[in-house]
Every structure is written in structure tokens, then in C-alpha cells.
Design a protein around this motif. Structure first.
Motif, PDB file in Angstrom:
ATOM      1  N   ALA A  90       0.858  -1.181   0.000  1.00 10.21           N
ATOM      2  CA  ALA A  90       0.000   0.000   0.000  1.00 10.21           C
ATOM      3  C   ALA A  90       0.894   1.231   0.000  1.00 10.21           C
ATOM      4  N   ASN A 160      -7.907   6.698   0.000  1.00  8.44           N
ATOM      5  CA  ASN A 160      -7.892   5.296   0.429  1.00  8.44           C
ATOM      6  C   ASN A 160      -8.247   5.144   1.905  1.00  8.44           C
ATOM      7  N   TYR A 161      -8.678   3.928   2.249  1.00 10.25           N
ATOM      8  CA  TYR A 161      -8.843   3.550   3.660  1.00 10.25           C
ATOM      9  C   TYR A 161      -7.541   3.764   4.418  1.00 10.25           C
ATOM     10  N   HIS A 162      -6.428   3.319   3.838  1.00  6.13           N
ATOM     11  CA  HIS A 162      -5.175   3.390   4.588  1.00  6.13           C
ATOM     12  C   HIS A 162      -4.602   4.803   4.655  1.00  6.13           C
ATOM     13  N   LEU A 201     -11.237  -3.021   5.883  1.00  2.96           N
ATOM     14  CA  LEU A 201     -10.257  -4.016   5.460  1.00  2.96           C
ATOM     15  C   LEU A 201      -9.938  -4.878   6.667  1.00  2.96           C
ATOM     16  N   ASP A 210      -9.909  -0.320  -1.541  1.00  6.71           N
ATOM     17  CA  ASP A 210      -9.282   0.320  -0.384  1.00  6.71           C
ATOM     18  C   ASP A 210      -9.704   1.784  -0.478  1.00  6.71           C
ATOM     19  N   TYR A 268       0.313  -4.508   4.098  1.00  9.04           N
ATOM     20  CA  TYR A 268      -0.237  -3.379   4.842  1.00  9.04           C
ATOM     21  C   TYR A 268       0.454  -3.162   6.188  1.00  9.04           C
ATOM     22  N   PHE A 313      -3.895   2.556  -5.187  1.00  7.41           N
ATOM     23  CA  PHE A 313      -3.723   2.202  -3.777  1.00  7.41           C
ATOM     24  C   PHE A 313      -2.462   1.421  -3.460  1.00  7.41           C
ATOM     25  N   ASN A 330      -7.913   0.228  -7.810  1.00  4.53           N
ATOM     26  CA  ASN A 330      -9.286  -0.271  -7.655  1.00  4.53           C
ATOM     27  C   ASN A 330     -10.158   0.298  -8.767  1.00  4.53           C
TER      28      ASN A 330
END
Length: 345
Positions: A90, A160-162, A201, A210, A268, A313, A330
Motif C-alpha cells: 500500500a 484510500n482507507y489506509h 479491510l 481500499d 499493509y 492504492f 481499484n
């Protein structure tokens, strides 16, 4: 092969890979429970498709496995595009959450100056907000603000989520900073909004996106930088020339080299380990430059005609025709659907 034939051949290749692996090929940390061999569709110059096979160097037996699968698929007359990658990670800047990355705890320096929308300034403080700038959760290092979206008629920032959450402990209402903490952002001076929603996630599950969104404090944004307002989406078909603007590498160009990739294993860090993604898009940089590097996570990837294809991502530092790495994206419609969002019109 046409698209439908290629999908059938891909399903066969996935079954062959998992059968030949027999559970014997794993990462050293035993975090990967399936063969680390991604399988998808590779565009051919004549508009047809072959089978994309991607294997990661450094894992015992995986190169041999990849060549066995390629040989079996090739024996039935299918075109095979076999490539090696480095470890796919990531692409947040310098780790994920502050204090967890390889550079140790984030210590904010002097607050960066405000820059105008005409300057590059991807790591600086930018008002009004625009795509491509540094942004992150208050406890994450730095990523990229990819685009502006609407949810229920309200403007949000997409990344992104991260980048905007970073951890299962993140909660709606957490502070979002621009620039991100790794670039000198600090609360409350650089607050631009709060975490609104994130697609979860979790270790041991297969993901497709993500993604997360932040509710902005100020809806007065510049959605036109750098290529004009992007309001339409499309599914990647392979071979498209694309571009993105990111916090680290700014504007770069690339080409879609594979679509519908399954079993893409992405690292991750300590909190989530290695996660598996299906139905991903692969991009390589054109020319001698890399398409992305750490900190470009969250960038919107769009065609030359300004149609959005995906949300960046992850990536590797080696692989691709120019040897500068491969980028993973994505599908944008999956991202927007998961968040019940639309691009800002």
C-alpha cells in the motif's frame, strides 16, 4: 481470445495455480494463505486478450509455479503475459499510522506555507483543496486527495482507507489534515474535515477496494485541477493511456497492462499484514518514470480524455517494461458504489 473467452481461460488458470501450489507456497511470515500468483486479463495489440500472470520474487517456489501455470495455459493455445513483480505494498508515505512506519514517530516541522492551486505543492498546505495534494488521518503519515465526491448532496474528499482511516481503530469524526502529518500537518491548524466513512479491510478476507471519504469543513474546493473537472467513469478494458496526479510524483502517465486481476497480495504492515484483492487494474509507467511511489495512494487514475478509471492504492518498486515498478488500482465504479458516492459534478 475475446473478453468472454479470456474470462473462462482466467478461471481455468486460477484453478491450475491453486492446484499446483497445493498450499505449499507461502510468504516467510505465513500471512499469505493462497499461492502468491495473481491472474487476470492482459490486453493484446489486436484488441483481444491473453492471460496475465504475475509472480513476486523472493518467495520459495513461486517462479517455478508461475512457469508451470504459464506452460499449461500455453499448451491449450492461450496467450500468456508472464511478469515478475517486487513486493506489492500500500502506497502511503513512510508507513501507515504515525509512529508505526519505518521512519518512526512523525514529528511535525514548521507549518508549510499556503500554496495556490497553480503551484505544484503536493506536499504543501493548499487552499482551496484540490486533487493531488497531501492529506491524511491525524494518525497516518500522508497520502493523496484523489477527487471530490458527493454523498447525499454533500461534498466529501475521496482517498484510500489506509490514508483517511489507516487502522480498524479509526472512527467517523476523526480529524483529517491537509497536508498529512508526514508533511508537517498538525491539528487543529491544518484540519480540513473529519472521517465520514471507510470500506473496512480485515485480515483473512478478500477485498475489492481500499477506499474512504472525509466530510469537508469547507465545501469551496477546486475540482478542476489539473485537467479539468472529471465527472464520468468507465471500466478499464486494457491498453488505455492514463494519468494521475499524486502527492509524491505529481502528474505521471502510464498504460493499463492488465485488468480483472485476482489474488493480488498487498502488504499493509503490522496491523493488517498481507491482504488479498480481486478484480484489480495494473498500470506501468510510460517512458522512464515510475507511475507511482509511496505517498501517491488515493490518486484518481483517468484516461487521456478525462474519464475516471480507478483509485490508486498499491504498487511495487520493480517490474514493468521500464523496470520502475507496477501500480495497482481499484476500479472506480466499485469504489463509488461501496461508498454510495458520485463524482462531484
Amino acid at each position: 481470445m475475446d473478453h468472454d473467452e479470456a474470462r473462462e481461460a482466467k478461471a481455468h488458470a486460477v484453478a491450475v495455480a491453486r492446484t499446483l501450489a497445493g498450499g505449499a507456497v507461502h510468504s516467510a511470515s505465513a500471512e499469505v494463505s493462497v499461492a502468491p500468483l495473481a491472474v487476470g486479463l492482459a490486453p493484446c495489440p489486436d484488441g483481444s486478450y491473453g492471460i496475465a500472470l504475475r509472480y513476486r520474487l523472493g518467495l520459495p517456489g513461486v517462479r517455478s509455479l508461475a512457469h508451470q501455470v504459464a506452460a499449461e495455459i500455453g499448451e491449450v493455445g492461450k496467450v500468456v503475459d508472464l511478469r515478475r513483480t517486487g513486493r506489492i505494498r500500500a502506497l502511503a508515505g513512510a508507513g501507515h499510522r504515525s509512529g508505526v512506519g519505518t521512519d518512526g514517530p512523525t514529528v511535525p516541522g514548521p507549518r508549510p506555507p499556503v500554496v495556490t492551486a497553480q503551484a505544484l505543492g503536493e506536499t504543501g498546505r493548499v487552499r482551496p483543496l484540490r486533487p493531488g495534494v497531501s492529506i491524511a488521518h491525524v494518525d497516518v503519515t500522508a497520502g493523496t486527495l484523489g477527487a471530490f465526491v458527493q454523498v447525499g448532496g454533500v461534498v466529501h474528499a475521496l482517498s484510500n482507507y489506509h490514508v483517511l482511516a489507516g487502522s480498524p481503530v479509526a472512527r467517523p469524526g476523526d480529524l483529517i489534515l491537509q497536508p498529512g502529518p508526514a508533511d508537517g500537518g498538525r491539528a487543529p491548524a491544518d484540519r480540513v474535515g473529519t472521517l465520514a466513512a471507510a470500506v473496512p479491510l480485515a485480515a483473512g478476507t478478500t477485498a475489492t477496494v481500499d477506499a474512504a471519504i472525509a466530510l469537508l469543513d469547507d465545501a469551496d474546493v477546486d475540482a478542476t485541477y489539473p485537467v479539468g473537472r472529471i465527472t464520468t467513469t468507465a471500466r478499464a478494458l486494457g491498453g488505455e493511456l492514463v494519468a494521475k496526479i499524486g502527492r509524491t510524483t505529481a502528474v505521471t502517465s502510464g498504460r493499463v497492462t492488465a485488468i480483472e486481476l485476482d489474488d493480488v497480495v498487498v502488504g499493509y504492515g503490522e496491523e493488517l499484514g498481507d491482504l488479498r484483492f480481486d478484480d484489480q487494474i495494473e498500470i506501468e509507467g510510460t517512458g522512464t518514470a515510475a507511475f507511482s511511489r509511496g505517498g501517491d495512494s488515493g490518486s484518481l487514475v483517468y484516461r487521456e480524455d478525462g474519464v475516471a478509471l480507478g483509485l490508486l492504492f498499491a504498487g511495487s518498486e520493480i517490474g514493468g517494461d521500464n523496470g520502475r515498478g507496477l501500480t495497482y488500482v481499484n476500479p472506480i465504479d466499485a469504489v463509488l458504489g461501496a461508498l454510495d458516492a458520485t463524482l462531484l459534478a
